[in-house]
Design an enzyme around this catalytic site. Structure first.
Site, short mmCIF file in Angstrom:
data_model
loop_
_atom_site.label_atom_id
_atom_site.label_comp_id
_atom_site.label_asym_id
_atom_site.label_seq_id
_atom_site.Cartn_x
_atom_site.Cartn_y
_atom_site.Cartn_z
N ASP A 199 30.03 -2.02 -14.49
CA ASP A 199 29.83 -2.11 -15.93
C ASP A 199 28.76 -1.13 -16.39
O ASP A 199 28.02 -0.54 -15.59
CB ASP A 199 29.40 -3.52 -16.32
CG ASP A 199 30.52 -4.53 -16.21
OD1 ASP A 199 31.69 -4.12 -16.23
OD2 ASP A 199 30.22 -5.74 -16.11
N TYR A 253 26.58 -6.07 -3.14
CA TYR A 253 25.68 -5.71 -4.23
C TYR A 253 24.27 -6.21 -3.92
O TYR A 253 24.08 -7.16 -3.14
CB TYR A 253 26.13 -6.36 -5.53
CG TYR A 253 27.31 -5.70 -6.22
CD1 TYR A 253 27.11 -4.78 -7.24
CD2 TYR A 253 28.62 -6.01 -5.85
CE1 TYR A 253 28.19 -4.18 -7.89
CE2 TYR A 253 29.70 -5.42 -6.49
CZ TYR A 253 29.48 -4.51 -7.51
OH TYR A 253 30.54 -3.91 -8.14
#
Length: 284
Positions: free
Chosen positions: A63, A124
């Site tokens: 994003d 992540y």
């Protein structure tokens, strides 16, 4: 959908990283915003002196504001273009790309490779500081400041209850026709020597906003606003909870993408395309 490369083309793997601060995410936008995909595709077109744009497929579409250290993409180039430019492509890209995105490796991909569907996990990291003075100015674009003291043990206890295969609808922004079933392989927090809390979050795949929603729930537990049991109750409810805060993107970095052995790539790509259901789920 087949992973067979069209005749006359070569599939090329790119390993890359970027600082997401000034990008509107990975994917190209109709409104023309600056994106990572757009920058790399433009650079490829320029350095190969091509008239057409060769589209990239990426392991994880990050994003706006999210960073990547270990992103992976692929692109199918005509055999003639690859033959002419392969040995100089990496250096030429480094001279053409802006300084906030770098391609570190360019190589012909093995048979069956698909950057998105062949991946078996994505890892992540999310970084937070609860220092009363705030964030180190040199880290401000990569670390979230949380203005409450955080209990690391409580956060890890809550994280343990979320591991495994579940429907993460409560922690995802729903997309039409897409499943929210995922296998969360790792969710663990450590406090580094510099005081920054770092979450490692690994799953076979992630749905939209999943990592930042999970982190938001953990922070509510860590600062005492919710009990340790709360994130698991939200998960079991299966619907978005207004109390689950999607934390800001700048603390999030895609660190690494994992792939199986070359001989298993095609099978993994085929498996990943199957729409998932939980064991025991019926049709009605």
């Amino acid at each position: 959908m087949s992973d067979e490369v069209e005749p006359g083309f070569v599939r090329v793997r790119l390993d890359l990283s970027y600082d997401g601060k000034d990008f509107s995410g990975w994917a190209k936008q109709k409104q023309g915003q600056r994106t990572v995909q757009g920058e790399i595709e433009s650079a490829l077109r320029t350095v190969t002196r091509s008239q057409e744009t060769y589209e990239l497929t990426v392991a994880g579409r990050t994003d706006s504001g999210v960073h990547a250290r270990g992103q992976v993409a692929h692109v199918d180039l005509p055999e003639s273009v690859w033959a002419e430019h392969s040995d100089k492509l990496l250096r030429r890209l480094s001279g053409r790309l802006p300084h906030d995105v770098r391609v570190w490796k360019v190589a012909e991909a093995p048979a069956g490779f698909n950057a998105r569907f062949a991946a078996v996990w994505r890892r992540y990291a999310y970084r937070v500081t609860d220092h009363p003075g705030g964030v180190d100015p040199l880290l401000r674009s990569h670390v979230l400041w949380h203005d409450w003291e955080l209990d690391l043990d409580a956060m890890n206890a809550a994280a343990e209850t979320l591991l495994g295969e579940h429907d993460f609808a409560a922690y995802c922004k729903k997309r039409e026709g897409a499943t929210t079933i995922r296998t969360l392989q790792q969710l663990h927090w450590v406090r580094r020597d510099d005081g920054i809390l770092e979450a490692t979050v690994r799953a076979d795949a992630f749905c939209h906003n999943m990592v930042r929603s999970l982190v938001g729930a953990m922070l509510f537990v860590g600062d005492g606003h919710r009990p340790v049991e709360w994130p698991a109750k939200v998960l079991a409810a299966g619907v978005r909870d207004s109390a689950v805060h999607v934390v800001r993107p700048h603390g999030l970095t895609l660190e690494e993408v994992g792939y199986p052995a070359d001989e298993l790539l095609a099978a993994r790509s085929k498996e990943a395309r199957n729409k998932r259901t939980l064991p025991g789920a019926g049709c009605c």
